[in-house]
Design a protein around this motif. Structure first.
Motif, short mmCIF file in Angstrom:
data_model
loop_
_atom_site.label_atom_id
_atom_site.label_comp_id
_atom_site.label_asym_id
_atom_site.label_seq_id
_atom_site.Cartn_x
_atom_site.Cartn_y
_atom_site.Cartn_z
N CYS A 175 5.32 14.92 -52.56
CA CYS A 175 5.51 16.23 -51.94
C CYS A 175 5.39 16.12 -50.42
CB CYS A 175 4.48 17.22 -52.47
SG CYS A 175 4.69 17.70 -54.20
N ARG A 176 4.38 15.39 -49.96
CA ARG A 176 4.16 15.25 -48.52
C ARG A 176 5.30 14.46 -47.87
NH1 ARG A 176 -1.18 14.43 -50.47
NH2 ARG A 176 -0.95 12.16 -50.30
N GLU A 217 1.56 23.07 -53.62
CA GLU A 217 2.74 22.45 -53.00
C GLU A 217 4.01 23.26 -53.20
OE1 GLU A 217 2.72 20.05 -50.99
OE2 GLU A 217 0.74 19.13 -51.28
#
Length: 429
Positions: A175-176, A217
């Motif tokens: 996700c990051r 997220e």
């Protein structure tokens, strides 16, 4: 007259993808060696197909329709016409989900699909708007979802799998990384109960952690529930959708395993609100479906509904005998492997011990490729599935999948003996 040809390069690139050819190759090998014992197909046991009284189930559903106030003529016409894209049996499926899995789904939030496969295609098409969106999948992964993504030109990111399911730390990292690249991890596909082909199962704690991560997220979880029914009665875990308080889970199910595969009936629970339109995601999926398959066969829906009605609108009651057989077969397959090959089990040769599902995964010290499968089939009369096709970006070359669902006990025993001889002679085990 000259027939116009097609430039191969002008066709969609997915048509040359090895993924699309892998299943066809496996079917071709099975056709050429009909006497081989096959651990390849993840199909329901043929015992459950011998006494299907399709007409009785249809009549049971017609009784239900007449009980709701429809005339006999109108009830029958419902089965012979196209029918609504959303489905005919949504209320019965809704009752079954509430009764068995504690999933509260309004019938209008359910779309009845042509198997789970259509459900996956519809969900991906609705969720993914641009090339900036990424789909996360566990690695290895069911080829149905990765194949659908390939047809839609969607990018998948492979997340490693642990015994407790998808690696949540790796998913958070993905996700990051997507954000740093100016992209968005839009959804994550998981099969929390005995995934195909890995066989992993998410713990209750892992399920809660995944939902919390999805909330933090801002991504959606596409839940595939095909094998949950194979869990032993005292080992049932709630599906992700039953735990979903934030509307993050889109739940996909199928009647192929608990009823019969030829009906091609599945469903999607998609109750997420779409802006301030008053619509839910199921409305959008039904709209897409009208230009994909128009509707799911009303006759096939009637058969499935009749089976559910005959079992008190309960998937669990309907699948109880099947679950017991698959549990028996799985435990027998693992026991036969332990008995025949236990002495050579090591870091070079190993297999997992899933608690449910249809599949056992085996690691070899050599590539389990098409050539080795051909040798296994032709010389030893035993078939299996290479695992490499289930991995994204490479991997699994030295693994194979064994399915226990389609076989009887004596076939499992004979097949494991053939497999052991094959491994001894060809693999050096």
């Amino acid at each position: 007259m000259t027939i116009a040809g097609l430039d191969e390069a002008s066709l969609h690139s997915s048509l040359r993808d090895p993924l699309l050819g892998s299943l066809g190759f496996l079917n071709e090998v099975m056709d050429r060696y009909p006497d081989a014992i096959s651990f390849a197909p993840g199909a329901p046991h043929p015992e459950f197909l011998t006494d299907l009284d399709v007409q009785r189930y249809i009549e049971r559903f017609l009784d239900h329709l007449r009980g709701e106030g429809r005339t006999p003529e109108r009830a029958r016409r419902l089965l012979y016409e196209y029918g609504p894209g959303r489905g005919l049996i949504n209320d019965i499926v809704s009752d079954a989900l509430r009764h068995d899995q504690e999933i509260e789904a309004d019938p209008t939030a359910i779309v009845i699909t042509v198997g789970a496969q259509e459900g996956m295609l519809l969900v991906l098409r609705a969720l993914f708007r641009s090339g900036e969106d990424v789909l996360a999948v566990a690695n290895p992964c069911f080829v149905g979802i990765t194949g659908a993504a390939r047809l839609l030109d969607l990018e998948c990111v492979a997340i490693g799998e642990t015994p407790a399911g998808i690696d949540l730390d790796a998913l958070a990292t993905a996700c990051r990384e997507a954000r740093r690249a100016g992209r968005r991890l839009r959804a994550c596909y998981v099969a929390p109960d005995f995934s195909n082909p890995g066989g992993s199962r998410m713990t209750l704690a892992a399920r809660m952690e995944l939902l919390a991560l999805a909330e933090r997220e801002d991504f959606y979880v596409v839940e595939d529930n095909a094998y949950a029914f194979t869990a032993a009665g005292d080992a049932q875990l709630p599906p992700l959708k039953a735990l979903d308080s934030g509307g993050r889970v889109i739940h996909i199910g199928t009647f192929a395993k608990v009823c019969f595969p030829g009906a091609r009936v599945g469903y999607v629970v998609a109750d997420q609100r779409v802006g301030d339109t008053g619509r839910v995601l199921a409305d959008e999926l039904a709209a897409i479906k009208t230009v994909v398959t128009v509707n799911t066969s009303p006759l096939c829906q009637a058969v499935i509904a009749g089976m559910l009605l005959e079992h008190g609108r309960s998937l669990r009651e309907l699948s109880r005998r099947k679950s017991e057989l698959y549990q028996r077969n799985l435990h027998h397959l693992i026991g036969a492997l332990d008995s025949c090959l236990g002495e050579v089990r090591s870091s070079r040769v190993s297999w997992n011990h899933p608690g449910g599902g249809f599949f056992v995964r085996m690691h070899l010290p050599v590539p389990a490729d098409a050539d080795l499968l051909e040798t296994s089939a032709s010389r030893y009369g035993v078939l299996w599935t290479p695992m490499a096709q289930f991995y994204l970006g490479g991997g699994g070359e030295e693994q194979l999948r064994l399915s226990c669902s389609y076989l009887d006990i004596d076939q499992i025993d004979a097949g494991v003996l053939r497999l052991a001889e094959f491994l001894k002679q060809e693999v050096g085990v």
